[in-house]
Design an enzyme around this catalytic site. Structure first.
Site, PDB file in Angstrom:
ATOM      1  N   ASN A  23     -27.057  -5.457  20.572  1.00  0.00           N
ATOM      2  CA  ASN A  23     -27.912  -4.881  21.607  1.00  0.00           C
ATOM      3  C   ASN A  23     -29.213  -4.308  21.059  1.00  0.00           C
ATOM      4  OD1 ASN A  23     -26.152  -5.583  23.645  1.00  0.00           O
ATOM      5  ND2 ASN A  23     -25.060  -3.632  23.608  1.00  0.00           N
ATOM      6  N   CYS A 122     -24.037 -12.483  32.545  1.00  0.00           N
ATOM      7  CA  CYS A 122     -22.879 -11.597  32.582  1.00  0.00           C
ATOM      8  C   CYS A 122     -22.252 -11.615  33.961  1.00  0.00           C
ATOM      9  CB  CYS A 122     -23.268 -10.152  32.238  1.00  0.00           C
ATOM     10  SG  CYS A 122     -23.173  -9.803  30.493  1.00  0.00           S
ATOM     11  N   PRO A 128     -29.381  -4.806  38.421  1.00  0.00           N
ATOM     12  CA  PRO A 128     -30.658  -5.158  39.035  1.00  0.00           C
ATOM     13  C   PRO A 128     -31.825  -5.069  38.060  1.00  0.00           C
ATOM     14  CG  PRO A 128     -29.960  -2.968  39.725  1.00  0.00           C
ATOM     15  CD  PRO A 128     -28.805  -3.571  38.988  1.00  0.00           C
TER      16      PRO A 128
END
Length: 423
Positions: A23, A122, A128
């Protein structure tokens, strides 16, 4: 399609080295687009999502050089953004990986235009992208969403003040990357404070960006005219670290994880201590010793950093499945993130789901069965449960696993697990 077979019963013992953080490396690779000279990124893990990001940078025209020509453990990647001649991130790549949206801010800031397909990747909730769009609009971008693409343009972004409606890791990263080349000063409030965001900021600073407030919810960015080349080492993966520590705790073993960053692990380590583990840390290692004991069940609630990470929820659910007592898990970050429950039930787990809460009653016995991975962290939880199940647990759809764990079967084997990949 490849599968992983785990034969349970062995306590894990030994040492394992942690890879670079998935990440962190993905936004950092995208950030190289902001520079006008080559950028070297080191400690890059060999993950499917990294391969996809490298392909995306190549599609945009960047020249990407990987040490020895392939991605191996702890690779170095040099990205030369000077040949970039495209500003469109195509659906074919973006659909496989949500992090592809992280080229939006860099392309817009550096080249004045960006078209990025709405993301896929995912199955764990809506995630959003409106925070990305609102944040860049606050810096003067004109953005429309049409034909499945986010289309953005700006002659030069201008500094502004933006408060995120909700904590968004990738939203913070995208707007931060847009702001570093904006004209004037940008203040971002309610930013994600995850270590991976801070690592991205350290990389940007190494290239010449001016950013204050690292590790806090307020980032202040003074825009600069250009970013130069440079070098950055990706921080260790705290989720991989936590996964191996949970594996040791579940099996009653003793494991040392090296090349780790304990100061990013407070929430996870405190829960492992609560489960009965003895933990010792140095600056870059963590040793967990269960001394052959069965873990105690723990209650937890996921929340943004520095609270308990949603990316460790599935692994702790697996721990609770074999723990002494009843553990209650509340998932507050993503809807639909209990998809591993049905697969754990196939192994004999006792789990009851009520909305965003899972009640797990620990069992002394799980039995191996064929199961199916539904997302990245769910696949890890099934491997962990398989370590404690009698007989063989066969995990299908492990391509999810390869998105975020580097050589997990090799690393677990080195600790004494019986695990293999089969066609």
């Amino acid at each position: 399609m490849a599968k992983i077979v785990v034969t349970g019963g062995a306590a894990l013992h030994g040492e394992v080295s942690i890879s670079g953080a998935k990440n962190a490396v993905l936004p950092i690779l995208c950030a190289t687009l902001l520079a006008d000279e080559p950028v070297e990124i080191t400690n890059v893990p060999h993950l499917h999502d990294v391969v996809t990001t490298v392909k995306l940078l190549g599609e945009l025209g960047a020249k990407v050089t990987i040490d020895q020509g392939t991605l191996s453990r702890g690779s170095a990647i040099v990205v030369d953004p000077r040949p970039v001649n495209q500003h469109v991130a195509p659906y074919e790549l973006v659909k496989t990986m949500r992090a592809s949206i992280l080229v939006l801010g860099p392309l817009l800031a550096r080249f004045g235009a960006a078209e990025v397909s709405l993301p896929g990747g995912c199955a764990i909730g809506s995630r959003p992208v409106d925070q990305h769009i609102k944040g860049l609009q606050a810096l003067g971008a004109e953005i429309v969403v049409e034909n499945g693409f986010i289309k953005a343009s700006a002659k030069r972004l201008k500094g502004g003040h933006f408060t995120f409606d909700m904590v968004s890791v990738t939203g913070t990263e995208n707007v931060l990357m847009g702001a570093v080349l904006a004209e004037g000063t940008t203040v971002l409030d309610n930013c994600a404070m995850e270590p991976e965001v801070t690592d991205l900021a350290h990389c940007l600073i190494a290239l010449g960006a001016k950013i204050e407030g690292l590790g806090t919810a307020r980032l202040v960015i003074e825009g600069v005219e250009r970013l130069s080349g440079g070098r950055h080492e990706v921080l260790p993966d705290r989720i991989e670290t936590g996964t191996f520590l949970v594996a040791a705790a579940m099996t009653g073993g003793k494991v040392t994880v090296n090349r780790a960053r304990p100061n990013t692990m407070d929430a996870v380590l405190s829960k492992l201590v609560e489960a009965g583990a003895k933990i010792e840390t140095t600056d870059d290692s963590i040793t967990l010793d269960m001394q052959g004991r069965r873990p105690k069940a723990v209650n937890l609630t996921t929340a943004p950093y520095p609270a308990f990470p949603t990316d460790m929820q599935a692994q702790f659910m697996a721990l609770n499945c074999v723990a002494d007592g009843v553990g209650v898990i509340n998932e507050t970050i993503f809807e639909n993130r209990f998809m591993h429950v049905n697969e754990l039930l196939r192994l004999g787990a006792d789990i009851q789901v009520e909305g965003h809460t899972a009640i797990v009653r620990g069992s002394e016995h799980l039995s191996g069965a064929p199961v199916m991975a539904t997302d990245l962290r769910a696949s890890a939880s099934l491997i962990l449960a398989g370590l404690m199940a009698s007989g063989d647990t066969t995990i299908d759809r492990i391509y999810h696993l390869d998105r975020g764990y580097e050589n997990i079967e090799e690393k677990l084997s080195s600790l004494g697990a019986t695990i293999r990949r089969v066609p």
